[in-house]
Design a protein around this motif. Structure first.
Motif, PDB file in Angstrom:
ATOM      1  N   VAL A  74       0.802  -1.161   0.097  1.00  0.00           N
ATOM      2  CA  VAL A  74       0.076  -0.012  -0.023  1.00  0.00           C
ATOM      3  C   VAL A  74       0.774   1.127   0.095  1.00  0.00           C
ATOM      4  CG1 VAL A  74      -1.653   1.240   1.187  1.00  0.00           C
ATOM      5  CG2 VAL A  74      -1.912  -1.090   1.208  1.00  0.00           C
ATOM      6  N   ASN A  75       1.911   1.119   0.724  1.00  0.00           N
ATOM      7  CA  ASN A  75       2.800   2.351   0.949  1.00  0.00           C
ATOM      8  C   ASN A  75       3.524   2.428  -0.522  1.00  0.00           C
ATOM      9  OD1 ASN A  75       2.069   2.603   3.587  1.00  0.00           O
ATOM     10  ND2 ASN A  75       3.904   1.464   4.513  1.00  0.00           N
ATOM     11  N   GLN A  76       3.963   1.394  -1.315  1.00  0.00           N
ATOM     12  CA  GLN A  76       4.438   1.753  -2.538  1.00  0.00           C
ATOM     13  C   GLN A  76       3.250   2.336  -3.566  1.00  0.00           C
ATOM     14  OE1 GLN A  76       5.558  -2.389  -3.391  1.00  0.00           O
ATOM     15  NE2 GLN A  76       7.205  -2.489  -1.600  1.00  0.00           N
ATOM     16  N   THR A  77       2.154   1.943  -3.521  1.00  0.00           N
ATOM     17  CA  THR A  77       1.299   2.632  -4.206  1.00  0.00           C
ATOM     18  C   THR A  77       1.063   3.995  -3.972  1.00  0.00           C
ATOM     19  OG1 THR A  77       0.007   0.354  -4.363  1.00  0.00           O
ATOM     20  CG2 THR A  77      -1.289   2.431  -4.906  1.00  0.00           C
ATOM     21  N   LYS A  78       1.112   4.375  -2.734  1.00  0.00           N
ATOM     22  CA  LYS A  78       1.073   5.781  -2.398  1.00  0.00           C
ATOM     23  C   LYS A  78       2.113   6.496  -3.021  1.00  0.00           C
ATOM     24  CE  LYS A  78      -2.095   5.270   1.621  1.00  0.00           C
ATOM     25  NZ  LYS A  78      -2.345   5.291   3.108  1.00  0.00           N
ATOM     26  N   GLU A  79       3.384   6.007  -2.962  1.00  0.00           N
ATOM     27  CA  GLU A  79       4.561   6.523  -3.256  1.00  0.00           C
ATOM     28  C   GLU A  79       4.324   6.961  -5.129  1.00  0.00           C
ATOM     29  OE1 GLU A  79       7.187   8.000  -1.990  1.00  0.00           O
ATOM     30  OE2 GLU A  79       6.204   7.609  -0.161  1.00  0.00           O
ATOM     31  N   LEU A  80       3.781   5.921  -5.687  1.00  0.00           N
ATOM     32  CA  LEU A  80       3.475   6.015  -7.155  1.00  0.00           C
ATOM     33  C   LEU A  80       2.633   7.276  -7.168  1.00  0.00           C
ATOM     34  CD1 LEU A  80       2.950   2.429  -8.632  1.00  0.00           C
ATOM     35  CD2 LEU A  80       4.894   3.997  -8.646  1.00  0.00           C
ATOM     36  N   LEU A  81       1.390   7.313  -6.294  1.00  0.00           N
ATOM     37  CA  LEU A  81       0.579   8.388  -6.613  1.00  0.00           C
ATOM     38  C   LEU A  81       0.876   9.411  -6.277  1.00  0.00           C
ATOM     39  CD1 LEU A  81      -2.516   6.488  -5.052  1.00  0.00           C
ATOM     40  CD2 LEU A  81      -2.151   6.812  -7.444  1.00  0.00           C
ATOM     41  N   LYS A  82       2.111   9.886  -5.605  1.00  0.00           N
ATOM     42  CA  LYS A  82       2.652  11.049  -5.278  1.00  0.00           C
ATOM     43  C   LYS A  82       3.255  11.702  -6.589  1.00  0.00           C
ATOM     44  CE  LYS A  82       4.086  10.589  -0.389  1.00  0.00           C
ATOM     45  NZ  LYS A  82       5.153  10.637   0.494  1.00  0.00           N
ATOM     46  N   LYS A  83       3.625  10.527  -7.384  1.00  0.00           N
ATOM     47  CA  LYS A  83       4.347  11.149  -8.589  1.00  0.00           C
ATOM     48  C   LYS A  83       3.117  11.443  -9.600  1.00  0.00           C
ATOM     49  CE  LYS A  83       8.805   8.844  -8.136  1.00  0.00           C
ATOM     50  NZ  LYS A  83       9.663   8.006  -9.068  1.00  0.00           N
ATOM     51  N   PHE A  84       2.088  10.670  -9.737  1.00  0.00           N
ATOM     52  CA  PHE A  84       0.997  10.897 -10.197  1.00  0.00           C
ATOM     53  C   PHE A  84       0.399  12.294  -9.903  1.00  0.00           C
ATOM     54  CE2 PHE A  84      -3.726  11.122 -10.108  1.00  0.00           C
ATOM     55  CZ  PHE A  84      -4.148  11.038 -11.636  1.00  0.00           C
ATOM     56  N   ASN A  85       0.137  12.839  -8.659  1.00  0.00           N
ATOM     57  CA  ASN A  85      -0.118  14.091  -8.527  1.00  0.00           C
ATOM     58  C   ASN A  85       0.692  15.287  -8.689  1.00  0.00           C
ATOM     59  OD1 ASN A  85      -1.909  12.562  -5.677  1.00  0.00           O
ATOM     60  ND2 ASN A  85      -2.913  13.647  -7.322  1.00  0.00           N
ATOM     61  N   GLU A  86       2.046  14.877  -8.958  1.00  0.00           N
ATOM     62  CA  GLU A  86       2.760  16.135  -9.388  1.00  0.00           C
ATOM     63  C   GLU A  86       2.446  16.474 -10.994  1.00  0.00           C
ATOM     64  OE1 GLU A  86       6.890  14.431  -9.653  1.00  0.00           O
ATOM     65  OE2 GLU A  86       6.790  14.373  -7.316  1.00  0.00           O
ATOM     66  N   LYS A  87       1.760  15.537 -11.868  1.00  0.00           N
ATOM     67  CA  LYS A  87       1.266  15.943 -12.920  1.00  0.00           C
ATOM     68  C   LYS A  87      -0.413  16.103 -13.018  1.00  0.00           C
ATOM     69  CE  LYS A  87       1.230  14.241 -17.841  1.00  0.00           C
ATOM     70  NZ  LYS A  87       1.747  13.300 -18.705  1.00  0.00           N
ATOM     71  N   TYR A  88      -0.936  15.720 -12.060  1.00  0.00           N
ATOM     72  CA  TYR A  88      -2.312  15.862 -11.975  1.00  0.00           C
ATOM     73  C   TYR A  88      -2.900  16.113 -10.494  1.00  0.00           C
ATOM     74  CZ  TYR A  88      -2.397  13.580 -16.455  1.00  0.00           C
ATOM     75  OH  TYR A  88      -1.979  12.876 -17.766  1.00  0.00           O
ATOM     76  N   PRO A  89      -2.510  17.360 -10.116  1.00  0.00           N
ATOM     77  CA  PRO A  89      -2.698  17.906  -8.808  1.00  0.00           C
ATOM     78  C   PRO A  89      -4.202  17.980  -8.546  1.00  0.00           C
ATOM     79  CG  PRO A  89      -2.058  19.659 -10.046  1.00  0.00           C
ATOM     80  CD  PRO A  89      -1.893  18.329 -10.943  1.00  0.00           C
ATOM     81  N   ASP A  90      -5.079  18.107  -9.698  1.00  0.00           N
ATOM     82  CA  ASP A  90      -6.454  18.014  -9.458  1.00  0.00           C
ATOM     83  C   ASP A  90      -7.255  17.013  -9.065  1.00  0.00           C
ATOM     84  OD1 ASP A  90      -6.214  20.841  -9.524  1.00  0.00           O
ATOM     85  OD2 ASP A  90      -6.660  20.982 -11.695  1.00  0.00           O
ATOM     86  N   ILE A  91      -6.647  15.889  -9.186  1.00  0.00           N
ATOM     87  CA  ILE A  91      -7.160  14.349  -8.883  1.00  0.00           C
ATOM     88  C   ILE A  91      -6.822  13.938  -7.529  1.00  0.00           C
ATOM     89  CG2 ILE A  91      -7.479  12.033  -9.759  1.00  0.00           C
ATOM     90  CD1 ILE A  91      -7.059  13.057 -12.417  1.00  0.00           C
ATOM     91  N   GLU A  92      -7.698  13.749  -6.658  1.00  0.00           N
ATOM     92  CA  GLU A  92      -7.200  13.190  -5.169  1.00  0.00           C
ATOM     93  C   GLU A  92      -7.625  11.615  -5.611  1.00  0.00           C
ATOM     94  OE1 GLU A  92      -8.821  13.249  -0.509  1.00  0.00           O
ATOM     95  OE2 GLU A  92      -9.188  14.842  -1.937  1.00  0.00           O
ATOM     96  N   VAL A  93      -6.614  10.806  -5.105  1.00  0.00           N
ATOM     97  CA  VAL A  93      -6.875   9.291  -5.105  1.00  0.00           C
ATOM     98  C   VAL A  93      -6.931   8.914  -3.535  1.00  0.00           C
ATOM     99  CG1 VAL A  93      -6.049   7.109  -5.735  1.00  0.00           C
ATOM    100  CG2 VAL A  93      -5.490   9.332  -7.397  1.00  0.00           C
TER     101      VAL A  93
END
Length: 463
Positions: A74-93
């Protein structure tokens, strides 16, 4: 990634679920289900505005995502999502997770109540079943409309996540079945008294078993080639494989290698051909005639999971999954990975997980953007850099290979080219995990007739 030997058929309330899906409106994901999935592509074809931008209000679009796994995963997924939010800050996962067994109970219940997460992780073994029940959105048209780059994946990698030719999930990883050998056993004259050469990738089976016989030793040090070899007192095995118990990960690909199949395209039984019988007979002979492979009981004494037999230090060559490499390292085994041997053509197995979308999501654009990024080059490179899974996207291969782990990781990438195009379907998991192991294990070990066992398998399968 768990080995398929560890998977167990999930419990189903199919009639209830099917009825609920038919009667329920297709309109709405509650957005707070707490479930999660785990994939996407590079974001190609999806702009920030299309991804769920909050617009003038500045509000973010929330996407729910569910996966199975440990807290570390789960923590690894959250790390991936940090990078996703760098590109898409308007989407909260919003990420949620459950253990393997609980996960499928939750997905089944939430599908029936139309409260699935927007995106959720899907295992290839259960994709067809959930697709038939209407629990996943058909992504085929969406992929075309959003210019999804299918060329980033080996065709059979994408096909593994299809049902009836329609794409229901985007690839997350492509863990493969390969062969490993213990370098130390080959290098030491005490454990390799005949000077057997190390095996190489894509060998034919006759050449490989010749090496395995040289590497099989009894307690007095005699090899399986020696007429005085004591097959009742083996101290080192040349090759460990459980064709019956590993029907999905070993047997099926080797049937294909010899021009045979386990099941036909119409899902009818196909393992009663001369080509299939040749494979079964040869594999049985490795145990009963060549004395280079342990029978089922002997294999179980070494390890309950044949893919972990190499970890004992008493096995020269064995099949294993890409995920087993870390376990061999923990066991202190100096190993190398190679492509499996072949009969006529090189064939292997890719075991995949993917990212599916709720058919009733209210946030399709944002959900697609997430899936597209996770399955695309950016997300897959980020996944590869974590080093936990073999990426499915070819553009992430360099990032995966950049970390030197002391063995040839390229084989995991290369083996995707040889994956057999055989998606799971409802009923096949029972054939692979229950019927074949029960009916074929003893005959393959010389205790029973193989042809009769095949007849019994077909009768039990019923197609």
């Amino acid at each position: 990634m768990r080995s398929r030997e560890q998977l167990r058929p999930i419990q189903w309330a199919a009639p209830v679920l099917a009825t609920a899906l038919v009667l329920s409106a297709c309109g709405g994901n509650s957005g707070d289900s707490g479930n999660s999935g785990n994939s996407g592509n590079s974001g190609k074809g999806a702009s920030p505005s299309a991804s769920g931008s909050g617009g003038a209000s500045g509000a973010k679009t929330k996407v729910t995502f569910m996966q199975w796994g440990t807290q570390d995963e789960v923590n690894q997924t959250k790390e991936l999502l940090k990078k996703f939010n760098e590109k898409y800050p308007d989407i909260e996962v919003e990420v949620a997770s459950k253990d393997w067994e609980t996960y499928w109970t939750a997905i089944t219940a939430q599908a029936a109540s139309q409260s699935l997460p927007d995106v959720f992780k899907m295992d290839e073994a259960y994709l067809d079943k959930y697709a038939k029940l209407g629990a996943m959105k058909d992504l085929t048209e969406l992929m075309s409309a959003k210019s999804f780059d299918a060329s980033d994946f080996e065709p059979n990698v994408l096909k593994k996540l299809q049902s009836d030719g329609k794409q229901y999930a985007l690839p997350r990883d492509a863990n493969t079945i390969v062969m490993y050998y213990n370098k130390k056993l080959f290098a030491d004259p005490k454990t390799n008294p005949s000077g057997a050469p190390v095996p190489t990738g894509m060998m034919n089976w006759d050449d490989l078993i010749a090496i395995a016989k040289k590497m099989t030793l009894d307690k007095s040090g005699k090899t399986a080639e020696d007429p005085a070899f004591n097959k009742s007192g083996v101290s080192q095995w040349g090759l460990v494989m459980d064709a019956a118990g590993s029907a999905d990960s070993v047997l099926e690909s080797q049937l294909w290698s010899n021009g045979a199949k386990l099941v036909n395209d119409d899902r009818s039984f196909a393992m009663n051909t001369p080509e299939a019988m040749e494979v079964l007979t040869k594999f049985s002979g490795f145990i009963t005639k060549e004395n280079a492979v342990p029978n089922f009981g002997q294999s179980q004494t070494l390890s309950k999971d044949p893919f972990l037999a190499l970890s004992t230090g008493k096995v020269a060559i064995a099949f294993g999954g890409s995920w087993n490499a870390s376990e061999y390292k923990i066991a202190g085994i100096d190993f190398e990975a190679i492509l499996p041997p072949k009969f006529k053509e090189e064939k292997t197995v890719v075991q995949e997980t993917g990212y599916a979308m709720s058919p009733s999501t209210k946030n399709e654009d944002a959900a697609w953007t997430l899936m597209n990024w996770l399955s695309g080059p950016e997300g897959q490179i980020a996944l590869a850099e974590q080093g936990q899974s073999v990426p499915a996207n070819k553009k992430a291969a360099d990032a995966y290979l950049a970390k030197d782990e002391g063995f040839d990781k390229q084989v995991f990438i290369e083996s995707q080219k040889y994956a057999i195009p055989v998606p799971f379907f409802d009923g096949k998991e029972k054939l692979l995990w229950d019927i074949i192991p029960q009916k074929l294990s003893n005959p393959m070990s010389g205790k029973g007739d193989i042809a009769k066992a095949v007849e019994e398998i077909q009768k039990a399968y019923g197609k």
